[in-house]
Design an enzyme around this catalytic site. Structure first.
Site, PDB file in Angstrom:
ATOM      1  N   GLY A  32      61.369   5.535 -15.259  1.00 52.08           N
ATOM      2  CA  GLY A  32      61.707   5.506 -16.678  1.00 52.08           C
ATOM      3  C   GLY A  32      61.604   6.854 -17.353  1.00 52.08           C
ATOM      4  O   GLY A  32      61.320   7.887 -16.733  1.00 52.08           O
ATOM      5  N   GLY A  33      61.804   6.830 -18.670  1.00 49.67           N
ATOM      6  CA  GLY A  33      61.820   8.051 -19.456  1.00 49.67           C
ATOM      7  C   GLY A  33      60.493   8.778 -19.483  1.00 49.67           C
ATOM      8  O   GLY A  33      60.450  10.014 -19.546  1.00 49.67           O
ATOM      9  N   ARG A 102      59.960   2.178 -27.662  1.00 49.41           N
ATOM     10  CA  ARG A 102      60.271   1.731 -29.012  1.00 49.41           C
ATOM     11  C   ARG A 102      61.604   2.310 -29.461  1.00 49.41           C
ATOM     12  O   ARG A 102      61.892   3.488 -29.253  1.00 49.41           O
ATOM     13  CB  ARG A 102      59.161   2.155 -29.982  1.00 49.41           C
ATOM     14  CG  ARG A 102      59.252   1.503 -31.340  1.00 49.41           C
ATOM     15  CD  ARG A 102      57.929   1.698 -32.068  1.00 49.41           C
ATOM     16  NE  ARG A 102      57.595   3.097 -32.188  1.00 49.41           N
ATOM     17  CZ  ARG A 102      58.016   3.885 -33.184  1.00 49.41           C
ATOM     18  NH1 ARG A 102      58.793   3.384 -34.123  1.00 49.41           N
ATOM     19  NH2 ARG A 102      57.675   5.141 -33.236  1.00 49.41           N
ATOM     20  N   ASN A 115      56.960  -6.170 -23.778  1.00 50.50           N
ATOM     21  CA  ASN A 115      56.089  -5.471 -22.833  1.00 50.50           C
ATOM     22  C   ASN A 115      54.864  -6.252 -22.388  1.00 50.50           C
ATOM     23  O   ASN A 115      54.283  -5.946 -21.342  1.00 50.50           O
ATOM     24  CB  ASN A 115      55.642  -4.130 -23.428  1.00 50.50           C
ATOM     25  CG  ASN A 115      56.755  -3.104 -23.433  1.00 50.50           C
ATOM     26  OD1 ASN A 115      57.790  -3.300 -22.804  1.00 50.50           O
ATOM     27  ND2 ASN A 115      56.553  -2.006 -24.141  1.00 50.50           N
ATOM     28  N   ASP A 171      47.959  11.320 -29.247  1.00 52.62           N
ATOM     29  CA  ASP A 171      47.497  11.464 -30.630  1.00 52.62           C
ATOM     30  C   ASP A 171      46.675  12.739 -30.798  1.00 52.62           C
ATOM     31  O   ASP A 171      46.765  13.426 -31.816  1.00 52.62           O
ATOM     32  CB  ASP A 171      46.661  10.249 -31.039  1.00 52.62           C
ATOM     33  CG  ASP A 171      47.425   8.948 -30.905  1.00 52.62           C
ATOM     34  OD1 ASP A 171      48.646   8.952 -31.147  1.00 52.62           O
ATOM     35  OD2 ASP A 171      46.806   7.933 -30.533  1.00 52.62           O
ATOM     36  N   HIS A 198      46.141   3.136 -31.210  1.00 52.03           N
ATOM     37  CA  HIS A 198      47.255   3.999 -30.808  1.00 52.03           C
ATOM     38  C   HIS A 198      48.550   3.477 -31.410  1.00 52.03           C
ATOM     39  O   HIS A 198      49.568   3.355 -30.725  1.00 52.03           O
ATOM     40  CB  HIS A 198      47.331   4.053 -29.278  1.00 52.03           C
ATOM     41  CG  HIS A 198      48.364   4.991 -28.745  1.00 52.03           C
ATOM     42  ND1 HIS A 198      48.387   6.337 -29.026  1.00 52.03           N
ATOM     43  CD2 HIS A 198      49.427   4.767 -27.924  1.00 52.03           C
ATOM     44  CE1 HIS A 198      49.407   6.899 -28.403  1.00 52.03           C
ATOM     45  NE2 HIS A 198      50.070   5.977 -27.731  1.00 52.03           N
TER      46      HIS A 198
END
Length: 335
Positions: A32-33, A102, A115, A171, A198
């Protein structure tokens, strides 16, 4: 956070270790990304031996590509539901960026509905194939997916709260980057503590703890909001075609390396991470991100929550109920 000189000496020591000594690490969601750049960074890490890449599709190609890199350790790709247990077998650490990112217009509930079941199935496979591994959860919403993972491990009788982590390092990296820019200081001088969860307002950066900072109320409000909603900034800049994949991959690799360094004996390794914790239990949250001392067994010590300014305390008070609900939602799903 242990000193830079200690980190350098640890890296030099690791470079002389054989790959049979270095830990095997799995990336679940490796095509995935986030998974692809994360796998690239881990392939180049002196703390990682063999790399096991798993996803539903695409991993043989990712593994072949990374396998041409002249760093130590083998790379193997595993694909499809029937190969996940083989991918996880023998792993010291499992990093989980699996799931959908997202997208514009998606609510927290939309993301959860997609998810949650993915994370649940991965947790079941981990309980079967590598129950003693470290589990590093990137899949969002972390405030709920980490409790899901915990409940699955509990049901299997293999839950160790010292070895389950929600990766909130992005974060911290955002806080360090944005605050260094605002203060016109080198980013390496900053190590901003970020508490809570988060997601959105559950992210609580402790800007008052930055030595020498002189932010006014308006700057604190603006920086806090930018740190909390930095993901929106990336989604908008990518015009809806992606989310914060590269910076998340970087943050995931940083936390993985820090944990593996501590597991190998590095001292005084302290990172903020979302773990089972007593810090906010009185407010209904048995998971919470705060500074944690890491060691050979994972969580060595959960440090006391730092002092908060009046504005930070107000932010804590306003968000803690939402965080508790998100945690409970994950626990309910995982049971």
């Amino acid at each position: 956070m242990f000193a830079r000189t200690s980190a350098v000496s640890m890296i030099r020591g690791f470079r002389h270790m054989s790959t049979t000594t270095l830990p095997k690490v799995a990336v679940v969601g490796a095509a995935g990304g986030i998974g692809q750049p994360l796998s690239l960074l881990l392939k180049n890490s002196p703390f990682v031996g063999d790399l096991s890449l798993y996803d539903l599709v695409g991993t043989p190609g990712v593994a072949a590509d990374l396998g041409h890199i002249n760093s130590e350790g083998d790379v193997k790709g595993f694909m499809g539901n029937d190969q996940i247990n083989k991918a996880l077998s023998g792993c010291k650490a499992v990093v989980v960026p699996a799931g959908v990112p997202r997208k514009p217009g998606m609510t927290r509930d939309d993301l959860f509905n997609t998810n949650a079941s993915i994370v649940q199935s991965i947790a079941k496979a981990c309980a079967e194939s590598c129950p003693d591994a470290f589990f590093l959860i990137i899949s969002n919403p972390v405030n709920s997916t980490v409790p899901i993972f915990a409940e699955v491990l509990k049901a299997a009788g293999v839950y160790n709260p010292k070895k389950l982590f929600g990766v909130t390092t992005l974060d911290v990296t955002r806080a360090n980057t944005f605050c260094a820019d605002a203060l016109k200081r080198p980013v390496k001088e900053l190590n901003v503590q970020v508490l809570g969860g988060h997601a959105g307002t559950t992210i609580l950066p402790v800007l008052s703890g930055i030595p020498g900072q002189n932010f006014n109320d308006e700057q604190i409000a603006a920086l806090t909001h930018r740190i909390q909603f930095g993901g929106d900034e990336v989604v908008k800049a990518k015009d809806g075609a992606g989310s914060a994949t590269l910076s998340m991959a970087y943050a995931g690799a940083v936390f993985t390396e820090r944990l593996l360094a501590a597991a190998a004996g590095a001292k005084d390794v302290v990172e903020c991470t979302f773990v089972q914790s007593p810090v906010a239990e009185k407010d209904g949250c048995d998971f919470f991100s705060s500074p944690v001392r890491l060691g050979p067994n994972g969580v060595e010590e959960i440090l006391p929550m730092p002092s908060l300014s009046a504005a930070e305390q107000a932010n804590y008070d306003s968000m803690i109920g939402d965080l508790a609900k998100q945690i409970q939602k994950g626990k309910n799903f995982g049971k």
